[in-house]
Design a protein around this motif. Structure first.
Motif, PDB file in Angstrom:
ATOM      1  N   ALA A   1       0.827  -1.208   0.000  1.00 23.07           N
ATOM      2  CA  ALA A   1       0.000   0.000   0.000  1.00 23.07           C
ATOM      3  C   ALA A   1       0.863   1.260   0.000  1.00 23.07           C
ATOM      4  N   LEU A   2       0.305   2.328  -0.519  1.00 21.40           N
ATOM      5  CA  LEU A   2       0.972   3.623  -0.571  1.00 21.40           C
ATOM      6  C   LEU A   2       0.618   4.471   0.642  1.00 21.40           C
ATOM      7  N   GLU A   3       1.393   5.527   0.834  1.00 21.45           N
ATOM      8  CA  GLU A   3       1.030   6.544   1.819  1.00 21.45           C
ATOM      9  C   GLU A   3       0.028   7.467   1.146  1.00 21.45           C
ATOM     10  N   ARG A   4      -1.249   7.300   1.494  1.00 23.68           N
ATOM     11  CA  ARG A   4      -2.325   8.048   0.829  1.00 23.68           C
ATOM     12  C   ARG A   4      -2.794   9.242   1.640  1.00 23.68           C
ATOM     13  N   HIS A   5      -2.480   9.277   2.935  1.00 21.93           N
ATOM     14  CA  HIS A   5      -2.905  10.369   3.816  1.00 21.93           C
ATOM     15  C   HIS A   5      -1.692  10.931   4.553  1.00 21.93           C
ATOM     16  N   PRO A   6      -0.713  11.469   3.810  1.00 20.77           N
ATOM     17  CA  PRO A   6       0.497  11.975   4.476  1.00 20.77           C
ATOM     18  C   PRO A   6       0.179  13.148   5.389  1.00 20.77           C
ATOM     19  N   PRO A   7       0.981  13.333   6.436  1.00 24.02           N
ATOM     20  CA  PRO A   7       0.752  14.485   7.324  1.00 24.02           C
ATOM     21  C   PRO A   7       0.794  15.773   6.514  1.00 24.02           C
ATOM     22  N   PRO A   8      -0.120  16.697   6.767  1.00 24.55           N
ATOM     23  CA  PRO A   8      -0.132  17.950   5.997  1.00 24.55           C
ATOM     24  C   PRO A   8       1.089  18.795   6.299  1.00 24.55           C
ATOM     25  N   LEU A   9       1.541  19.513   5.276  1.00 26.31           N
ATOM     26  CA  LEU A   9       2.643  20.439   5.491  1.00 26.31           C
ATOM     27  C   LEU A   9       2.164  21.615   6.341  1.00 26.31           C
ATOM     28  N   PRO A  10       3.004  22.127   7.238  1.00 27.02           N
ATOM     29  CA  PRO A  10       2.608  23.316   7.993  1.00 27.02           C
ATOM     30  C   PRO A  10       2.319  24.475   7.040  1.00 27.02           C
ATOM     31  N   SER A  11       1.613  25.471   7.519  1.00 30.82           N
ATOM     32  CA  SER A  11       1.305  26.624   6.680  1.00 30.82           C
ATOM     33  C   SER A  11       2.593  27.290   6.223  1.00 30.82           C
ATOM     34  N   LEU A  12       2.531  27.912   5.049  1.00 30.09           N
ATOM     35  CA  LEU A  12       3.713  28.556   4.491  1.00 30.09           C
ATOM     36  C   LEU A  12       4.241  29.630   5.433  1.00 30.09           C
ATOM     37  N   LEU A  13       3.360  30.353   6.109  1.00 32.82           N
ATOM     38  CA  LEU A  13       3.776  31.411   7.025  1.00 32.82           C
ATOM     39  C   LEU A  13       4.626  30.849   8.157  1.00 32.82           C
TER      40      LEU A  13
END
Length: 428
Positions: free
Chosen positions: A153-165
């Protein structure tokens, strides 16, 4: 486990509410078409990789692959380039039913002598081109070598990147400081005509560059100190200029603008081989294109623009303008949303580049014989050029809004593109 939609995905969902926002990859593979065998390869691959039962909560900005059977209908079409182009256009205009758990993939096949073309149509908000190449590669391996070749299986729900700010405050500030110049460029860009902004239907054409032409482009790029992407942007602008001549640009709005999509996985340090999703950036090139200007001069000017973008990594901050555009779009009625971009962000087209060779080596048991792509235009760009390097040639798919441009005009754009490429590659 649930995933969080990033700004590109949320924006694509906004666009999809106006018109289907799909993309398509088509690979030609050797061997006779076996419907039952392909059906098994498709179902097993999607289920094994965990890519079934997609649920999307647009309001909460969440998505989740919940599993279950892979319902893979395969449309079989006639062989031939026209039948293929017609099917691509049909699929670009056909929505996915996203109200409940759904399969964000559709498939079609064009049987040929000793081989067949397999088309994968996908709901673009779920994946970028790299993810789809790897998915198609897994499907073809399962078809050729057996389902045991699919892998895990793939990583389909990776942790979101923090906001650009929070993640890169310096980049966020540079992007804010660059916005006035972008607004100025848009104010000086000639808007392409559109008699019926409510009609968002899409047409499609495709063509190819020969290995000799690609070698000529590479040699010219090296000699001029520009990239292949710079050359494609310059040639595309020349093509649009040939169409704009008959549309009488005003004295003030004499520039043309095109967008460029960038794969940002390496910038984020991501494992591209095992992460399935959508990770993109973008930037805009604006330039006047007088008839007397040489292609080399235009390409060199574009290179200076793209070098600044790369140096400051402003393509990573496309989320800022997307967030602003999304908020503005929500303020308009559904009918008016279809014309907001043309009036305020008047791009003539966009380009997406993909080199297939490092992602799908020809040394494999089942290498691709050929490969091309198509991407929905959405409400932003009336034309999208999808360039795919496969082996030693380049395939070009052009999707276009039929309310902006006619078939005749797209044929003209194609001819100008090929003429410019031939001049470069021949050293004329």
């Amino acid at each position: 486990m649930r995933g969080r939609l990033n700004i590109f995905q949320r924006t694509m969902l906004q666009w999809d509410a106006l018109h289907p926002y799909n993309a398509i990859h088509v690979v030609r593979i050797s061997g006779a078409f076996d419907a039952a065998r392909l059906q098994d390869a498709l179902a097993t691959t999607l289920q094994t990789l965990g890519l079934t039962g997609l649920g999307m909560d647009r309001r909460a900005g969440r998505f989740e692959y919940r599993g279950g059977p892979a319902l893979c209908d395969i449309t079989v079409i006639a062989a031939g380039e026209q039948a293929l182009a017609d099917e691509v256009a049909r699929q670009l205009n056909q929505p996915f039913a996203t109200a409940v758990n759904f399969n964000p993939f559709r498939f079609f096949v064009a049987p040929e002598d000793g081989c067949f073309r397999l088309g994968l149509v996908y709901f673009h908000a779920v994946a970028d081109a790299e993810s789809i190449v790897r998915l198609l590669r897994a499907i073809v391996r399962a078809y050729a070598e057996g389902v045991a070749a699919v892998g895990g299986a793939l990583e389909r729900h990776p942790p979101p990147l923090p906001s650009l700010l929070l993640r890169q405050p310096g980049l966020f500030l540079r992007k804010l400081l660059a916005l006035p110049a972008l607004i100025g460029d848009m104010n000086k860009t000639f808007r392409p005509d559109c008699p019926d902004a409510g009609d968002m239907g899409i047409g499609f054409v495709f063509f190819a560059l020969t290995p000799e032409q690609l070698r000529g482009l590479l040699a010219a790029g090296k000699s001029w100190g520009v990239t292949i992407n710079d050359l494609f942007l310059a040639v595309l602008l020349k093509g649009f200029a040939s169409l704009a001549v008959t549309r009488l640009p005003t004295e003030y709005r004499r520039n043309l603008s095109v967008g460029c999509i960038i794969n940002t996985r390496k910038d984020h340090g991501m494992d591209g081989a095992h992460t399935f999703g959508l990770y993109l950036g973008s930037f805009v090139v604006t330039h006047e294109v007088p008839a007397a200007m040489s292609l080399r001069g235009l390409a060199e000017d574009i290179h200076r623009i793209t070098q600044r973008v790369k140096r400051d990594r402003l393509y990573l901050a496309a989320s800022v303008e997307m967030a602003l555009a999304g908020a503005a779009l929500a303020c308009f009625s559904p009918a008016r949303r279809k014309n907001v971009y043309r009036k305020n962000y008047p791009l003539w087209g966009g380009i997406t580049n993909l080199n297939l060779n490092p992602l799908w080596p020809h040394s494999e048991v089942s290498p691709p014989l050929d490969y091309f792509r198509a991407v929905s235009t959405g409400p932003v760009t009336p034309v999208v050029l999808s360039a795919t390097t496969v082996g030693d040639a380049v395939n070009l798919g052009v999707s276009y809004r039929t309310s902006f441009f006619s078939e005749t005009e797209m044929e003209q754009l194609k001819n100008v593109f090929l003429e410019q490429v031939e001049q470069i590659s021949s050293g004329a």
